[in-house]
Design an enzyme around this catalytic site. Structure first.
Site, PDB file in Angstrom:
ATOM      1  N   GLY A  72      19.483  -9.281 -12.010  1.00 46.25           N
ATOM      2  CA  GLY A  72      18.027  -9.362 -12.016  1.00 46.25           C
ATOM      3  C   GLY A  72      17.488 -10.282 -10.930  1.00 46.25           C
ATOM      4  O   GLY A  72      16.480  -9.975 -10.286  1.00 46.25           O
ATOM      5  N   SER A  73      18.141 -11.400 -10.718  1.00 45.97           N
ATOM      6  CA  SER A  73      17.655 -12.359  -9.721  1.00 45.97           C
ATOM      7  C   SER A  73      17.668 -11.739  -8.329  1.00 45.97           C
ATOM      8  O   SER A  73      16.705 -11.887  -7.567  1.00 45.97           O
ATOM      9  CB  SER A  73      18.517 -13.628  -9.721  1.00 45.97           C
ATOM     10  OG  SER A  73      18.463 -14.247 -10.981  1.00 45.97           O
ATOM     11  N   GLN A 181      13.538  -8.394 -19.159  1.00 48.10           N
ATOM     12  CA  GLN A 181      13.520  -8.577 -20.617  1.00 48.10           C
ATOM     13  C   GLN A 181      13.104  -7.315 -21.356  1.00 48.10           C
ATOM     14  O   GLN A 181      13.320  -7.197 -22.560  1.00 48.10           O
ATOM     15  CB  GLN A 181      12.565  -9.712 -21.003  1.00 48.10           C
ATOM     16  CG  GLN A 181      13.069 -11.095 -20.653  1.00 48.10           C
ATOM     17  CD  GLN A 181      14.239 -11.549 -21.509  1.00 48.10           C
ATOM     18  OE1 GLN A 181      14.391 -11.140 -22.664  1.00 48.10           O
ATOM     19  NE2 GLN A 181      15.077 -12.400 -20.964  1.00 48.10           N
ATOM     20  N   SER A 201      18.404  -5.895 -15.421  1.00 44.76           N
ATOM     21  CA  SER A 201      19.719  -6.528 -15.411  1.00 44.76           C
ATOM     22  C   SER A 201      20.505  -6.107 -16.653  1.00 44.76           C
ATOM     23  O   SER A 201      20.003  -6.202 -17.768  1.00 44.76           O
ATOM     24  CB  SER A 201      19.530  -8.049 -15.391  1.00 44.76           C
ATOM     25  OG  SER A 201      20.778  -8.688 -15.481  1.00 44.76           O
ATOM     26  N   HIS A 203      23.049  -7.307 -18.343  1.00 40.12           N
ATOM     27  CA  HIS A 203      23.529  -8.210 -19.408  1.00 40.12           C
ATOM     28  C   HIS A 203      22.457  -8.576 -20.421  1.00 40.12           C
ATOM     29  O   HIS A 203      22.740  -9.240 -21.417  1.00 40.12           O
ATOM     30  CB  HIS A 203      24.199  -9.459 -18.816  1.00 40.12           C
ATOM     31  CG  HIS A 203      23.279 -10.499 -18.263  1.00 40.12           C
ATOM     32  ND1 HIS A 203      22.894 -11.600 -18.989  1.00 40.12           N
ATOM     33  CD2 HIS A 203      22.692 -10.632 -17.056  1.00 40.12           C
ATOM     34  CE1 HIS A 203      22.112 -12.369 -18.245  1.00 40.12           C
ATOM     35  NE2 HIS A 203      21.970 -11.795 -17.066  1.00 40.12           N
ATOM     36  N   THR A 239      30.733  -3.516  -1.230  1.00 45.52           N
ATOM     37  CA  THR A 239      31.499  -2.494  -1.938  1.00 45.52           C
ATOM     38  C   THR A 239      30.971  -2.356  -3.354  1.00 45.52           C
ATOM     39  O   THR A 239      30.766  -3.360  -4.049  1.00 45.52           O
ATOM     40  CB  THR A 239      32.990  -2.905  -1.953  1.00 45.52           C
ATOM     41  OG1 THR A 239      33.395  -3.105  -0.601  1.00 45.52           O
ATOM     42  CG2 THR A 239      33.857  -1.858  -2.624  1.00 45.52           C
ATOM     43  N   CYS A 325      15.283 -30.887 -21.452  1.00 48.38           N
ATOM     44  CA  CYS A 325      16.699 -30.789 -21.074  1.00 48.38           C
ATOM     45  C   CYS A 325      17.114 -29.345 -20.831  1.00 48.38           C
ATOM     46  O   CYS A 325      17.800 -29.037 -19.874  1.00 48.38           O
ATOM     47  CB  CYS A 325      17.593 -31.373 -22.156  1.00 48.38           C
ATOM     48  SG  CYS A 325      17.505 -33.150 -22.188  1.00 48.38           S
TER      49      CYS A 325
HETATM   50  C1  LIG Z   1      17.580 -13.070 -17.111  1.00 48.47           C
HETATM   51  C2  LIG Z   1      16.355 -12.822 -16.321  1.00 48.47           C
HETATM   52  C3  LIG Z   1      16.391 -12.728 -14.921  1.00 48.47           C
HETATM   53  C4  LIG Z   1      17.656 -12.943 -14.140  1.00 48.47           C
HETATM   54  O1  LIG Z   1      18.567 -11.907 -14.292  1.00 48.47           O
HETATM   55  P1  LIG Z   1      20.095 -12.159 -13.866  1.00 48.47           P
HETATM   56  O2  LIG Z   1      20.737 -10.834 -13.981  1.00 48.47           O
HETATM   57  O3  LIG Z   1      20.631 -13.159 -14.834  1.00 48.47           O
HETATM   58  O4  LIG Z   1      20.061 -12.672 -12.453  1.00 48.47           O
HETATM   59  C5  LIG Z   1      15.210 -12.467 -14.261  1.00 48.47           C
HETATM   60  N1  LIG Z   1      14.061 -12.298 -14.924  1.00 48.47           N
HETATM   61  C6  LIG Z   1      13.979 -12.381 -16.253  1.00 48.47           C
HETATM   62  C7  LIG Z   1      12.673 -12.174 -16.930  1.00 48.47           C
HETATM   63  C8  LIG Z   1      15.116 -12.656 -17.003  1.00 48.47           C
HETATM   64  O5  LIG Z   1      15.027 -12.767 -18.322  1.00 48.47           O
END
Ligand SMILES: *Cc1c(COP(=O)(O)O)cnc(C)c1O
Length: 396
Positions: A72-73, A181, A201, A203, A239, A325
């Site tokens: 996602g990032s 999300q 993303s 995961h 790749t 934190c």
């Molecule tokens: C988790 C998340 C990301 C980042 O995704 P990654 O696959 O962990 O880099 C970006 N935006 C939102 C809203 C997220 O919840």
């Protein structure tokens, strides 16, 4: 053995066994490079293209509008940085976003400011929403890009994406949404919703980590973020992560099947949990009711988030908080501050994110444990003592 309840699915989700099974051949015998011409390579290529089609169908996109990324990032970075040169050439050096985006968008927008762009950070209201009207009013003849998240990762609020998309389309502004999300949790159709670019993303919906997608509508020009080989139609080198791509496709297929039905069931559990936790005095729900099916975010006055998480952990409950934190800085979560919470209230927040796998028993257990934990923590809190005996006003 004590109980173990994983209620932090907004941070990441468990890889589904079915997804792992689908991936396994590509982590073992089918190790071919999708760019190679011999059969194991060609078979990897076919697998990748089939996965691309599956993802496209899940999003209402065309197959050639799906680009695999490392997550996602990267997708967020690419969407925003990728239009930089093209927008600059057109004199479109203004970007609109919100003040409660994920850092992958916020920090990228700050980067854009260092590269000659002006950024408007729209303020979300106290419920955690922006309006299409706010977007429309902020658009000037210099605006080139609007990037607004589909649903917030901390408070789960779902934005009026179709309407914002309509405004952007009408004004000729590129519209990107971070839907990390939302995908796999609520129904999304990029074509119907006038979305030009969308990040997701794997995961976050029971797929593997390290694989994501940027959907780029045909006709949107975007330059490379990762330079190198000719993968992803010359747009994103490296790749192909064949196993990851297969896992993402299988996970999105499972997640989007009967999505409305699953969303409704999870929402019912969410609301039951919310209503029961709100029975605790001096408590508030963060974010309005139009929220992700699995998201619960509640602040408890007179409590510190870290202590709350530790006590939850001791009782086998994994959750998260918007306290300092956990936010990785001295300040509490920028999201909770964006909806106007005082620091003290933001510090005492608890985010529980549930899925279809969270059982009624799990939820009843949380409802049994959390009030006791709050009671314990408040009994040790000097702030709570003052609030209770009227020496200090409640900030709620
Ligand atoms: C988790 C998340 C990301 C980042 O995704 P990654 O696959 O962990 O880099 C970006 N935006 C939102 C809203 C997220 O919840």
């Amino acid at each position: 053995m004590g109980r173990f309840i994983y209620a932090d699915n907004a941070a990441t989700t468990k890889l589904s066994a079915e997804v792992l099974n689908a991936m396994m051949p590509y982590l073992t015998d089918n190790y071919g490079n999708a760019s190679s011409i011999y059969e194991v390579g060609r078979s990897a290529r076919r697998t990748v293209e089939k996965a691309r089609q599956t993802v496209a169908e899940a999003l209402g996109a065309k197959t050639n509008e799906i680009y695999f990324t490392s997550g996602g990032s990267e997708a967020d970075n690419w969407a925003i940085k990728g239009v930089m040169d093209i927008l600059k050439d057109k004199g479109k050096t203004h970007i609109i976003t919100t003040n409660f985006e994920h850092h992958a968008v916020l920090h990228t927008c700050q980067f854009m400011q260092k590269h000659g762009f002006e950024v408007t950070y729209l303020e979300v209201n106290s419920e955690g929403y922006v309006t299409p009207g706010q977007v429309e009013n902020a658009i000037t003849d210099k605006t080139g890009l609007v990037t607004i998240m589909y649903a917030n990762n901390e408070i789960g609020t779902i934005q009026p994406i179709s309407e914002i998309g309509e405004v952007c389309r009408k004004k000729g502004v590129i519209f990107h949404t971070d839907a990390v999300q939302a995908i796999g949790h609520i129904d999304i159709d990029v074509a119907k919703q006038n979305i030009d670019m969308l990040s997701l993303s794997a995961h976050k919906f029971h797929g593997p980590k390290g694989i994501g997608v940027l959907y780029i509508r045909n006709g949107i020009r975007i330059s490379n973020l990762i330079h190198g080989g000719a993968q992803e139609r010359n747009k994103r080198a490296s790749t192909e992560n064949v196993a990851g791509i297969v896992g993402l496709a299988r996970a999105i297929e499972i997640a989007t099947k009967d999505i409305d039905k699953k969303a409704k069931e999870i929402s019912e559990k969410r609301d039951y949990l919310i209503e029961n936790l709100l029975k605790i005095e001096n408590t508030r729900l963060n974010g309005g009711r139009n929220r992700l099916p699995g998201n619960i975010n509640i602040s408890f006055e007179g409590v510190e988030g870290e202590a709350l998480l530790l006590m939850c952990d001791l009782n086998g409950i994994c959750a998260s908080s918007g306290s300092a934190c956990t936010s990785g800085s001295l300040d509490p979560s920028h999201v909770l501050l964006a909806i106007g919470l005082p620091h003290e209230i933001a510090h005492g927040s608890l985010r529980l994110s549930i899925t279809e796998e969270t059982s009624k028993e799990d939820i009843d257990y949380i409802i049994e444990i959390v009030p006791n934990v709050i009671k314990r923590l408040r009994s040790m809190s000097p702030v709570w003592e003052k609030i209770e005996n009227g020496e200090q006003k409640s900030l709620l």
